[in-house]
Design a protein around this motif. Sequence first.
Motif, PDB file in Angstrom:
ATOM      1  N   ASP A  74       0.811  -1.211   0.000  1.00 52.72           N
ATOM      2  CA  ASP A  74       0.000   0.000   0.000  1.00 52.72           C
ATOM      3  C   ASP A  74       0.848   1.265   0.000  1.00 52.72           C
ATOM      4  O   ASP A  74       0.395   2.321  -0.427  1.00 52.72           O
ATOM      5  CB  ASP A  74      -0.931   0.007   1.213  1.00 52.72           C
ATOM      6  CG  ASP A  74      -1.989  -1.091   1.139  1.00 52.72           C
ATOM      7  OD1 ASP A  74      -2.266  -1.545   0.014  1.00 52.72           O
ATOM      8  OD2 ASP A  74      -2.496  -1.498   2.194  1.00 52.72           O
ATOM      9  N   VAL A  75       2.096   1.177   0.491  1.00 54.19           N
ATOM     10  CA  VAL A  75       2.987   2.334   0.538  1.00 54.19           C
ATOM     11  C   VAL A  75       4.245   1.995  -0.256  1.00 54.19           C
ATOM     12  O   VAL A  75       5.215   1.463   0.289  1.00 54.19           O
ATOM     13  CB  VAL A  75       3.347   2.706   1.989  1.00 54.19           C
ATOM     14  CG1 VAL A  75       4.228   3.963   2.007  1.00 54.19           C
ATOM     15  CG2 VAL A  75       2.096   2.923   2.831  1.00 54.19           C
ATOM     16  N   PRO A  76       4.266   2.267  -1.556  1.00 53.70           N
ATOM     17  CA  PRO A  76       5.452   1.943  -2.364  1.00 53.70           C
ATOM     18  C   PRO A  76       6.675   2.741  -1.928  1.00 53.70           C
ATOM     19  O   PRO A  76       6.570   3.893  -1.511  1.00 53.70           O
ATOM     20  CB  PRO A  76       5.022   2.329  -3.786  1.00 53.70           C
ATOM     21  CG  PRO A  76       3.536   2.427  -3.747  1.00 53.70           C
ATOM     22  CD  PRO A  76       3.189   2.843  -2.361  1.00 53.70           C
ATOM     23  N   ASP A  77       7.833   2.102  -2.013  1.00 56.50           N
ATOM     24  CA  ASP A  77       9.103   2.764  -1.745  1.00 56.50           C
ATOM     25  C   ASP A  77       9.655   3.318  -3.051  1.00 56.50           C
ATOM     26  O   ASP A  77       9.841   2.571  -4.015  1.00 56.50           O
ATOM     27  CB  ASP A  77      10.109   1.780  -1.149  1.00 56.50           C
ATOM     28  CG  ASP A  77       9.714   1.308   0.236  1.00 56.50           C
ATOM     29  OD1 ASP A  77       9.247   2.145   1.031  1.00 56.50           O
ATOM     30  OD2 ASP A  77       9.864   0.109   0.522  1.00 56.50           O
ATOM     31  N   ASP A 135      10.543  -0.019  -4.959  1.00 52.23           N
ATOM     32  CA  ASP A 135       9.484  -0.394  -5.897  1.00 52.23           C
ATOM     33  C   ASP A 135       9.527   0.450  -7.161  1.00 52.23           C
ATOM     34  O   ASP A 135       9.043   0.021  -8.209  1.00 52.23           O
ATOM     35  CB  ASP A 135       8.108  -0.231  -5.230  1.00 52.23           C
ATOM     36  CG  ASP A 135       7.958  -1.117  -4.017  1.00 52.23           C
ATOM     37  OD1 ASP A 135       8.131  -2.340  -4.160  1.00 52.23           O
ATOM     38  OD2 ASP A 135       7.687  -0.587  -2.921  1.00 52.23           O
ATOM     39  N   ALA A 136      10.064   1.651  -7.053  1.00 51.95           N
ATOM     40  CA  ALA A 136      10.175   2.535  -8.218  1.00 51.95           C
ATOM     41  C   ALA A 136      11.421   3.398  -8.074  1.00 51.95           C
ATOM     42  O   ALA A 136      11.768   3.825  -6.958  1.00 51.95           O
ATOM     43  CB  ALA A 136       8.937   3.420  -8.370  1.00 51.95           C
ATOM     44  N   ARG A 157      19.750  -2.650 -10.407  1.00 52.12           N
ATOM     45  CA  ARG A 157      20.240  -3.307  -9.197  1.00 52.12           C
ATOM     46  C   ARG A 157      19.428  -2.942  -7.963  1.00 52.12           C
ATOM     47  O   ARG A 157      19.277  -3.765  -7.050  1.00 52.12           O
ATOM     48  CB  ARG A 157      21.717  -2.965  -8.951  1.00 52.12           C
ATOM     49  CG  ARG A 157      22.667  -3.589  -9.959  1.00 52.12           C
ATOM     50  CD  ARG A 157      24.099  -3.601  -9.429  1.00 52.12           C
ATOM     51  NE  ARG A 157      24.616  -2.290  -9.123  1.00 52.12           N
ATOM     52  CZ  ARG A 157      25.219  -1.499 -10.007  1.00 52.12           C
ATOM     53  NH1 ARG A 157      25.341  -1.883 -11.277  1.00 52.12           N
ATOM     54  NH2 ARG A 157      25.690  -0.316  -9.652  1.00 52.12           N
ATOM     55  N   VAL A 158      18.925  -1.709  -7.911  1.00 53.50           N
ATOM     56  CA  VAL A 158      18.233  -1.282  -6.693  1.00 53.50           C
ATOM     57  C   VAL A 158      16.713  -1.438  -6.790  1.00 53.50           C
ATOM     58  O   VAL A 158      16.013  -1.192  -5.806  1.00 53.50           O
ATOM     59  CB  VAL A 158      18.586   0.176  -6.326  1.00 53.50           C
ATOM     60  CG1 VAL A 158      20.081   0.314  -6.113  1.00 53.50           C
ATOM     61  CG2 VAL A 158      18.081   1.167  -7.351  1.00 53.50           C
ATOM     62  N   LEU A 159      16.208  -1.845  -7.937  1.00 59.22           N
ATOM     63  CA  LEU A 159      14.776  -2.093  -8.076  1.00 59.22           C
ATOM     64  C   LEU A 159      14.441  -3.520  -7.665  1.00 59.22           C
ATOM     65  O   LEU A 159      15.168  -4.471  -7.969  1.00 59.22           O
ATOM     66  CB  LEU A 159      14.326  -1.870  -9.523  1.00 59.22           C
ATOM     67  CG  LEU A 159      14.034  -0.435  -9.931  1.00 59.22           C
ATOM     68  CD1 LEU A 159      13.879  -0.345 -11.449  1.00 59.22           C
ATOM     69  CD2 LEU A 159      12.769   0.094  -9.242  1.00 59.22           C
ATOM     70  N   ARG A 160      13.321  -3.680  -7.005  1.00 56.44           N
ATOM     71  CA  ARG A 160      12.802  -5.006  -6.719  1.00 56.44           C
ATOM     72  C   ARG A 160      12.262  -5.622  -8.014  1.00 56.44           C
ATOM     73  O   ARG A 160      11.975  -4.886  -8.972  1.00 56.44           O
ATOM     74  CB  ARG A 160      11.693  -4.906  -5.667  1.00 56.44           C
ATOM     75  CG  ARG A 160      12.213  -4.427  -4.317  1.00 56.44           C
ATOM     76  CD  ARG A 160      11.121  -4.066  -3.351  1.00 56.44           C
ATOM     77  NE  ARG A 160      11.719  -3.489  -2.140  1.00 56.44           N
ATOM     78  CZ  ARG A 160      11.132  -2.598  -1.361  1.00 56.44           C
ATOM     79  NH1 ARG A 160       9.915  -2.166  -1.653  1.00 56.44           N
ATOM     80  NH2 ARG A 160      11.756  -2.140  -0.298  1.00 56.44           N
ATOM     81  N   PRO A 161      12.143  -6.938  -8.058  1.00 54.26           N
ATOM     82  CA  PRO A 161      11.546  -7.551  -9.254  1.00 54.26           C
ATOM     83  C   PRO A 161      10.197  -6.908  -9.569  1.00 54.26           C
ATOM     84  O   PRO A 161       9.366  -6.693  -8.685  1.00 54.26           O
ATOM     85  CB  PRO A 161      11.401  -9.016  -8.852  1.00 54.26           C
ATOM     86  CG  PRO A 161      12.498  -9.232  -7.864  1.00 54.26           C
ATOM     87  CD  PRO A 161      12.591  -7.949  -7.084  1.00 54.26           C
ATOM     88  N   HIS A 162      10.019  -6.558 -10.833  1.00 58.85           N
ATOM     89  CA  HIS A 162       8.813  -5.909 -11.349  1.00 58.85           C
ATOM     90  C   HIS A 162       8.689  -4.448 -10.906  1.00 58.85           C
ATOM     91  O   HIS A 162       7.649  -3.825 -11.110  1.00 58.85           O
ATOM     92  CB  HIS A 162       7.552  -6.696 -10.979  1.00 58.85           C
ATOM     93  CG  HIS A 162       7.660  -8.160 -11.268  1.00 58.85           C
ATOM     94  ND1 HIS A 162       7.795  -8.648 -12.549  1.00 58.85           N
ATOM     95  CD2 HIS A 162       7.697  -9.234 -10.439  1.00 58.85           C
ATOM     96  CE1 HIS A 162       7.892  -9.971 -12.503  1.00 58.85           C
ATOM     97  NE2 HIS A 162       7.846 -10.351 -11.239  1.00 58.85           N
TER      98      HIS A 162
END
Length: 296
Positions: A74-77, A135-136, A157-162
């Motif tokens: 609910d709270v994207p990083d 997340d973005a 490298r610093v993004l999570r999958p998707h």
Amino acid sequence: MPTLSSSEPPELPEQREPMSQQSEPAPQPQPVPLHRARHTAESFGADPQRYDRARPRYPDDLVARIVAGSPGPDVPDVLDVGCGTGIAGRQFTAAGCTVLGVEPDARMAEFARARGLPVEVATFEAWEPAGRTFDAVIAAQSWHWVDPVAGAEKAARVLRPHGRLAVFGHVFEPPAEVAEPFAAAYRRAAPDSPFSGQPARRPLETYQAGYAKIADRIRETGRFGDPEQWRFDWQRSYTREEWLELLPTTGGLTRLRPEQLAAVLGAVGHAIDALGGRFTMRYTTLATTAVRTGAD
């Protein structure tokens, strides 16, 4: 026309001595990649208050689309690359995200922190994530100051999958009645500037080509899905005072001497007066965005 730090400014030509000081004809100057033009890149923090006050915000639809496309809870990083004074970062915070800024200019970072945005001072290339992922990753009006190859690799490298990388910025092209007097005054005031030979206005396709190059660099990492190109058209009315407040925050003017800047602003002010004291700017906000592929 001097670049207004728009979506994808041209590369800067190298400066050289006037011909009268050269013993032989100089070779043609080679373009300087913008991410190496650190004096210009770090000149915007001279007046962060004006920068934050005058620079336009980003379309709400753009922010909402990025947030909706993030894989987080609910709270994207969100990591804000080259966050400046925090204009975009505050918009993403207001949209429900947790935002961390990375900014090489300590003056800009201090201003952003004072308005509630956590910021770490570093270039994106040198920044240490210390195991953190997001997340973005966004870059609002700043990706042209980042090494395009190293930046895309680090974002992966610093993004999570998707997770989503979103690079976006405004096209600043005022109407010809304002742009042409500005370009003429700039050539008179700063004839030796690397910006003085640029045309008064450039077609939108020039900026779109810049965003296509960003997509190519992202694609070459092999760590993202196929990049998408987004476009948002909008407009804003400017008074004489509002436009003259914004102009000194732009890349072609931040390093002018006071008397040079006064000459340029005076000419632009007269042009806007001739239009009745205000004009309408038709903005286009362009974005290149891509989704990080699954776990390595």
